[in-house]
Design a protein around this motif. Sequence first.
Motif, mmCIF file in Angstrom:
data_model
loop_
_atom_site.group_PDB
_atom_site.id
_atom_site.type_symbol
_atom_site.label_atom_id
_atom_site.label_comp_id
_atom_site.label_asym_id
_atom_site.label_seq_id
_atom_site.Cartn_x
_atom_site.Cartn_y
_atom_site.Cartn_z
ATOM 1 N N HIS B 80 0.837 -1.201 0.000
ATOM 2 C CA HIS B 80 0.000 0.000 0.000
ATOM 3 C C HIS B 80 0.863 1.239 0.000
ATOM 4 N N SER B 81 0.365 2.273 -0.652
ATOM 5 C CA SER B 81 1.081 3.535 -0.705
ATOM 6 C C SER B 81 1.167 4.134 0.690
ATOM 7 N N ARG B 83 1.408 7.185 1.209
ATOM 8 C CA ARG B 83 0.798 8.507 1.151
ATOM 9 C C ARG B 83 -0.682 8.484 1.494
ATOM 10 N N ASP B 84 -1.433 7.591 0.801
ATOM 11 C CA ASP B 84 -2.873 7.580 1.057
ATOM 12 C C ASP B 84 -3.405 6.187 1.366
ATOM 13 N N GLY B 85 -2.505 5.220 1.536
ATOM 14 C CA GLY B 85 -2.933 3.887 1.921
ATOM 15 C C GLY B 85 -3.610 3.094 0.821
ATOM 16 N N ALA B 86 -3.698 3.654 -0.381
ATOM 17 C CA ALA B 86 -4.318 2.934 -1.490
ATOM 18 C C ALA B 86 -3.399 1.808 -1.958
ATOM 19 N N VAL B 91 -2.941 2.481 -7.564
ATOM 20 C CA VAL B 91 -2.263 3.772 -7.753
ATOM 21 C C VAL B 91 -1.586 3.798 -9.123
ATOM 22 N N ASP B 274 7.248 11.777 -7.867
ATOM 23 C CA ASP B 274 6.493 12.227 -6.696
ATOM 24 C C ASP B 274 6.685 11.250 -5.544
ATOM 25 N N SER B 275 6.588 9.951 -5.854
ATOM 26 C CA SER B 275 6.716 8.934 -4.815
ATOM 27 C C SER B 275 8.111 8.946 -4.213
ATOM 28 N N TYR B 278 8.281 11.714 -1.714
ATOM 29 C CA TYR B 278 7.596 11.408 -0.454
ATOM 30 C C TYR B 278 8.178 10.171 0.236
ATOM 31 N N ASP B 280 7.880 7.287 -0.729
ATOM 32 C CA ASP B 280 6.804 6.304 -0.803
ATOM 33 C C ASP B 280 7.343 5.043 -1.492
#
Lengths: 292, 316
Positions: B80-81, B83-86, B91, B274-275, B278, B280
């Motif tokens: 899961h990411s 950042r937003d748990g998706a 994603v 982006d990841s 972060y 991520d």
Amino acid sequence: MTALADYVGPSRWWHNRSVRRFMSHRLALLGLAMITALTLACVIGPWLLPYDMLQIDIRARFAPPLTGDHYLGTDPLGRDQAARLLMAGRVSLLVGFFAMVLSTIVGTIVGVIAGYRGGWVGAALMRTVDGFLAFPSIFLVLAIAAALKPSPAMITVVIAITSWMQVARIVEAEVRSLKEREFVQAGRMLGLSGTHIMFREILPNATGPIIVAATLTVAHAILLEAYISFLGYGIQPPLPSWGNMLNGAQQYLATAPWLAIIPGAAITIAVTSFNFIGDGLRDALDVRDDHI
Amino acid sequence: MRAFLLSRLSQSLVLLVIVSIIGFTILNLIPGGPMAQYGLDPGMTADDLERLKEQLGLNRPIWAQYLDWAWRLVQGDWGHSFRDGAPVVSVIGRHVFATLLLMGSSTVIAIALGTWIGIRGATHRYSGFDYVATIGAMVALSIPTFWFGLVGIYVFSLQLGWLPAGNMYTIGDGSVLNYLHHLILPSIVLALVHVAIWSRYMRTATLDVISQEFVKTARAKGLSERRILMKHVVGNALLPMITLAGMQLPSLLTGALVTETVFTWPGMGRLFLDSLGYSDYPVVMGLLMFSAILVIAGNLIADIVIAIVDPRIRLA
């Protein structure tokens, strides 16, 4: 009489057929001239310029090229663009050169062993090469670079990790065909060790393709450094590189386009030079391959 | 054909395993390895971390961890990411279309232009056109994609105002024309390198075909040069280009990442950066593995297509 005339007199390196062929390759000479000029400018230039690359002058921010002594203008902090460009050139060219050295050494060793040993060792090594080639290079470089501490030496290593495969492939193919030749069989009958045959007998006969591949690897490494530094994961400021000079340039594109245009032109000139030289070497050394 | 398919398929599977080992090694290179996300949390004590390590099975031998990781990959559980748990798979799924659109339109440009330049270079060998094309290709290969993008934006967006400087569409305008308008500049920028590569290979392939016996036969029959070129040469010269299209996928993806960054294009490349920003890592690793899988699949498809079109390959 002519035969005798050919025979007498010491042979000089510039009489060599490959050297003569290279010297008649106009593009290659142009490349050699461009990269020599660029390298000399980067080595000597910073001493001749009136400004230091770190000297900040807020009053002279965003000066366009040819303002006073700022031949290439200034950046958002008022630092002299020419001084930064030449210092960045030192960094980018050094990173490109050493990344080439590293990846050529690794690629050659892997290629020689895979080509000479063959069998499952060769297959395992060459499948590893394929595996590395399956990753788009920038994804691999960024993932590794983001994980490690970005020092210039580390960036060089990371670029080498993702650039040795082409050399390995070329060397493997060359060694595989060379090992069937008589001189290798003679070496085996003389009882020479495998290592000796691989690196002392076969390798010297494979230098042509290696030199060509190494030249093209410099071009590739300079480009890769530019990509990752542009994206912010390569050489870190205040140390300039051609790539990281472009890093912030996009936001000033409308007001100060020279900030983007000049370093990019330097990268293009350097990479074009190495590609031209590689092309000339390929003709001069009689290297056949399907690379462009 | 069956034997060819089986051997080619098994090669791809072996490659997938090797790629996954490389990916797993990189995952463990990240400081803290798979634990990186928890190490950042200030509320975690050393005891908590140790317990978590036990829970996640990170105290087991490395090969067991690898098998576990690879098995979850196969099952589609890519984590899961942060950042937003998706789920990572969804994603990535949200960003695939934009990248494929960009890569597709660039490939169309590269094939159209590259084929034309290559054939013309081969039929007018050593002409002025051929020299310019040869040198132009070497220069095009040396231009950093992001710089070409910046120059393109400067000229066509800022100076001339013809094309948008970024994004995939104007907010509030979902028309196809608007999408196309935004697609033009990034596609051309991404295509440049591939036009160069395509034209060089096409030139070589065309020269190869022209020297074949059947072209001599066609000439001897009295066919016009144009007809020979269209009917006998182009089709045969395009065959090896199918393989080339597969081989170009890694560099196309690399170019896409850089192009998407310059043009704020919402694709996988931008997502990757982006990841990274972060930290991520699940998404970063997911994209790394996904891009390699895409490349392997692309090459496999190219090989199968060429085997269907050209029986000499599958029978050899």
